[in-house]
Design a protein around this motif. Structure first.
Motif, PDB file in Angstrom:
ATOM      1  N   ASN A   1      65.948  -7.725  31.612  1.00 42.70           N
ATOM      2  CA  ASN A   1      66.955  -8.624  32.178  1.00 42.70           C
ATOM      3  C   ASN A   1      66.758  -8.904  33.669  1.00 42.70           C
ATOM      4  OD1 ASN A   1      68.654  -9.044  29.787  1.00 42.70           O
ATOM      5  ND2 ASN A   1      68.993  -6.846  29.945  1.00 42.70           N
ATOM      6  N   GLY A   2      65.798  -8.217  34.279  1.00 41.47           N
ATOM      7  CA  GLY A   2      65.496  -8.441  35.685  1.00 41.47           C
ATOM      8  C   GLY A   2      66.577  -7.988  36.648  1.00 41.47           C
ATOM      9  N   VAL A   3      67.310  -6.919  36.302  1.00 42.59           N
ATOM     10  CA  VAL A   3      68.387  -6.424  37.163  1.00 42.59           C
ATOM     11  C   VAL A   3      68.298  -4.908  37.296  1.00 42.59           C
ATOM     12  CG1 VAL A   3      69.981  -8.300  36.571  1.00 42.59           C
ATOM     13  CG2 VAL A   3      70.017  -6.203  35.239  1.00 42.59           C
ATOM     14  N   MET A   4      68.902  -4.388  38.340  1.00 42.43           N
ATOM     15  CA  MET A   4      69.061  -2.944  38.494  1.00 42.43           C
ATOM     16  C   MET A   4      70.284  -2.529  37.696  1.00 42.43           C
ATOM     17  SD  MET A   4      66.514  -1.923  40.241  1.00 42.43           S
ATOM     18  CE  MET A   4      66.919  -0.238  40.598  1.00 42.43           C
ATOM     19  N   ARG A   5      70.183  -1.367  37.030  1.00 41.37           N
ATOM     20  CA  ARG A   5      71.297  -0.848  36.232  1.00 41.37           C
ATOM     21  C   ARG A   5      71.658   0.545  36.721  1.00 41.37           C
ATOM     22  NH1 ARG A   5      73.870  -3.266  32.228  1.00 41.37           N
ATOM     23  NH2 ARG A   5      73.802  -1.432  30.929  1.00 41.37           N
ATOM     24  N   CYS A   6      72.942   0.868  36.628  1.00 45.16           N
ATOM     25  CA  CYS A   6      73.459   2.172  37.039  1.00 45.16           C
ATOM     26  C   CYS A   6      74.018   2.900  35.821  1.00 45.16           C
ATOM     27  CB  CYS A   6      74.591   2.016  38.044  1.00 45.16           C
ATOM     28  SG  CYS A   6      74.130   1.171  39.548  1.00 45.16           S
ATOM     29  N   GLY A   7      74.025   4.222  35.890  1.00 48.87           N
ATOM     30  CA  GLY A   7      74.623   5.036  34.853  1.00 48.87           C
ATOM     31  C   GLY A   7      75.253   6.269  35.458  1.00 48.87           C
ATOM     32  N   GLN A   8      76.376   6.696  34.884  1.00 50.43           N
ATOM     33  CA  GLN A   8      77.036   7.922  35.326  1.00 50.43           C
ATOM     34  C   GLN A   8      77.678   8.578  34.114  1.00 50.43           C
ATOM     35  OE1 GLN A   8      77.490   9.650  38.504  1.00 50.43           O
ATOM     36  NE2 GLN A   8      78.072  11.117  36.923  1.00 50.43           N
ATOM     37  N   ALA A   9      77.321   9.835  33.885  1.00 51.27           N
ATOM     38  CA  ALA A   9      77.951  10.595  32.809  1.00 51.27           C
ATOM     39  C   ALA A   9      79.288  11.123  33.304  1.00 51.27           C
ATOM     40  CB  ALA A   9      77.051  11.745  32.382  1.00 51.27           C
ATOM     41  N   VAL A  10      80.265  11.135  32.403  1.00 54.90           N
ATOM     42  CA  VAL A  10      81.583  11.701  32.693  1.00 54.90           C
ATOM     43  C   VAL A  10      82.028  12.536  31.498  1.00 54.90           C
ATOM     44  CG1 VAL A  10      82.332   9.909  34.322  1.00 54.90           C
ATOM     45  CG2 VAL A  10      82.742   9.585  31.880  1.00 54.90           C
ATOM     46  N   THR A  11      82.851  13.540  31.766  1.00 54.36           N
ATOM     47  CA  THR A  11      83.393  14.384  30.708  1.00 54.36           C
ATOM     48  C   THR A  11      84.897  14.528  30.895  1.00 54.36           C
ATOM     49  OG1 THR A  11      83.017  16.426  31.946  1.00 54.36           O
ATOM     50  CG2 THR A  11      81.265  15.734  30.432  1.00 54.36           C
ATOM     51  N   LYS A  12      85.559  14.922  29.796  1.00 53.54           N
ATOM     52  CA  LYS A  12      87.007  15.116  29.837  1.00 53.54           C
ATOM     53  C   LYS A  12      87.383  16.069  28.707  1.00 53.54           C
ATOM     54  CE  LYS A  12      91.257  12.372  29.650  1.00 53.54           C
ATOM     55  NZ  LYS A  12      91.773  10.996  29.514  1.00 53.54           N
TER      56      LYS A  12
END
Length: 67
Positions: A41-52
């Motif tokens: 897609n020609g873009v930068m992507r971010c990711g963040q794991a979360v828990t609960k």
């Protein structure tokens, strides 16, 4: 039961808002954020794991974002 989600989005303020919303609903950060180039897609992507911690029984039908 501990619930896990991986939040992802393009590198925009919308990603920060997604993570902030999860934190405001009691989710906690899990590990470091990730940042990678999405060549398709020609873009930068971010990711963040979360828990609960949630008082529910596991089911593949759980809507994790609604917990």
């Amino acid at each position: 039961m501990m619930i896990y989600r991986l939040l992802t989005a393009d590198d925009t303020s919308a990603f920060c808002h997604k993570v902030t919303e999860a934190l405001s609903k009691g989710w906690e950060l899990y590990g470091q954020p990730t940042y990678a180039f999405d060549a398709a897609n020609g873009v930068m992507r971010c990711g963040q794991a979360v828990t609960k911690e949630a008082d529910v029984e596991y089911s593949a039908d759980l809507k994790l974002g609604q917990l």
